[in-house]
Design an enzyme around this catalytic site. Structure first.
Site, PDB file in Angstrom:
ATOM      1  CD  GLU A 280      37.702  43.521  57.389  1.00 55.15           C
ATOM      2  OE1 GLU A 280      37.360  43.273  58.409  1.00 55.15           O
ATOM      3  OE2 GLU A 280      37.217  44.529  56.588  1.00 55.15           O
ATOM      4  CD  GLU A 281      34.899  46.691  54.482  1.00 50.35           C
ATOM      5  OE1 GLU A 281      34.049  45.841  54.677  1.00 50.35           O
ATOM      6  OE2 GLU A 281      35.081  47.586  55.295  1.00 50.35           O
TER       7      GLU A 281
ATOM      8  CG  ASP B 184      37.837  46.646  61.554  1.00 53.14           C
ATOM      9  OD1 ASP B 184      37.342  48.040  61.074  1.00 53.14           O
ATOM     10  OD2 ASP B 184      37.998  45.732  60.624  1.00 53.14           O
TER      11      ASP B 184
ATOM     12  CG  ASP C  16      34.671  49.116  58.392  1.00 54.65           C
ATOM     13  OD1 ASP C  16      35.832  48.843  58.687  1.00 54.65           O
ATOM     14  OD2 ASP C  16      33.557  48.532  58.077  1.00 54.65           O
TER      15      ASP C  16
ATOM     16  CG  HIS D  69      29.680  48.300  55.972  1.00 56.72           C
ATOM     17  ND1 HIS D  69      29.427  46.830  55.636  1.00 56.72           N
ATOM     18  CD2 HIS D  69      30.933  48.381  56.342  1.00 56.72           C
ATOM     19  CE1 HIS D  69      30.705  46.256  55.648  1.00 56.72           C
ATOM     20  NE2 HIS D  69      31.653  47.174  56.059  1.00 56.72           N
TER      21      HIS D  69
ATOM     22  CG  HIS E 183      40.299  46.888  56.999  1.00 62.54           C
ATOM     23  ND1 HIS E 183      39.392  47.565  55.949  1.00 62.54           N
ATOM     24  CD2 HIS E 183      39.583  46.611  58.008  1.00 62.54           C
ATOM     25  CE1 HIS E 183      38.167  47.750  56.587  1.00 62.54           C
ATOM     26  NE2 HIS E 183      38.226  47.040  57.716  1.00 62.54           N
TER      27      HIS E 183
END
Length: 348
Positions: free
Chosen positions: A222-223, A242, A188, A322, A71
């Site tokens: 995706e998130e 991922d 990410d 994150h 993603h």
């Protein structure tokens, strides 16, 4: 593995992707980059109705289609309201701790195309002024954005063209060091996308036609959980590329390709995971096998949406996910080698 990995190409693609803002739902510019790069490699590309990308790599047969996904969408925010003071209150896109974006530079993307710079702060940003500044809870209600424009009121901000619903992106702060460490926001999963381009470059450079037709799915939501809820119906199995998480009770390092056995959605396909482990051992890759209880992937979304597929999840180890993330080029290389071995040694 007999095919050389083009490390410079992977780093080049990753660096370029990290410069393009792409919070979930705001991926039109980065998808133009993806399309152009795929076209340069000579593969077919089309976009789904919701803006995801599908790349087709023809194989020697179409009896069994292998899907790969990664993603390009990232964490971000959106203008929630404009305060009378001229500060902006925001709502998060994706799941992150507010303290990880405190004092971060950001950009506000208006729907007219104008972009404004700002800084994310707490509502009590100075210890010289607020005695409880250190103890203030870092939550949405207590966060705001200071715009780098002369504004003293809500009306001043609105005159700039900034409105509720405008997207906000965070400065990626990318640094690629000579010793191989890569630190940046949004590894990410732009690192995973770079891995897939590294894989495609191997096929192109060596003029390889895989045994099976490959469908690569580039997800843009995706998130927020529904990135690959739709995938092309002809896909029989799907591997998400991922990031691998790093921390207590986990084996993964910033040098590994992580093989996920189970995440919050449950176990991944037994035979696929076993084969990935065996290939990693066969090719002497630095790898780990882990369980991620607070993690979901594009494969998770595809399975929950009812797609009739088998699924697995691998990816480069990323520290402080994150947040201000870090990985090492070795992790991207190990991941590229593993997915290449899986595809090129499959004879379904």
């Amino acid at each position: 593995m007999k095919y050389d990995i083009n490390k410079k190409y992977i780093i080049k693609i990753l660096k370029e992707l990290l410069t393009i803002p792409s919070p979930s739902g705001f991926c039109h510019e980065i998808m133009k980059k993806i399309k152009n790069e795929v076209n340069d490699l000579g593969y077919e590309f089309y976009m789904t109705n919701k803006g995801c990308g599908v790349i087709t790599i023809p194989g020697k047969n179409d009896n069994y289609i292998i899907g790969l996904s990664a993603h390009v969408d990232t964490l971000g925010a959106m203008v929630r309201s404009i305060k009378d003071s001229g500060m902006i209150r925001f709502t998060p896109i994706g799941g992150y701790m507010m303290n990880t974006v405190e004092c971060e530079y950001c950009k506000i993307h208006t729907r007219s195309g104008k972009i404004y710079d700002g800084t994310i702060l707490t509502t009590k940003p100075s210890v010289h002024v607020y005695s409880d500044a250190k103890d203030q809870k870092r939550e949405e209600l207590n966060m705001e954005i200071r715009i780098d424009e002369i504004v003293n009121s809500k009306e001043d901000v609105e005159k700039l063209g900034i409105s509720v619903g405008d997207f906000i992106s965070f400065d990626s702060r990318t640094v690629i060091k000579e010793n191989g460490f890569i630190k940046s926001r949004h590894l990410d999963d732009k690192a995973g996308v770079a891995v897939l381009f590294g894989f495609m470059e191997i096929l192109k450079r060596n003029k390889i036609t895989p045994n099976n037709t490959i469908k690569i799915f580039i997800s843009t939501y995706e998130e927020i959980g529904h990135g690959s809820s739709y995938i092309p119906k002809e896909i029989d199995e799907l591997i998400a590329i991922d990031m691998g998480a790093i921390g207590d009770d986990l084996n993964c390092t910033e040098f590994d390709v992580s093989i996920c056995a189970k995440d919050s959605s449950g176990p991944y396909d037994y035979n696929m995971v076993s084969r990935l482990i065996n290939l990693a051992k066969k090719h002497n890759l630095q790898f780990s096998v882990d369980i991620y209880p607070n993690y979901g992937s594009d494969v998770s979304a595809a399975l929950k949406a009812g797609n009739n597929i088998r699924g697995a999840l691998i990816g480069p180890g990323v520290h402080a996910s994150h947040s201000i993330e870090r990985t090492h080029i070795d992790a991207l290389i190990n991941t590229t080698k593993l997915i290449s071995a899986y595809i090129l040694e499959t004879e379904n």
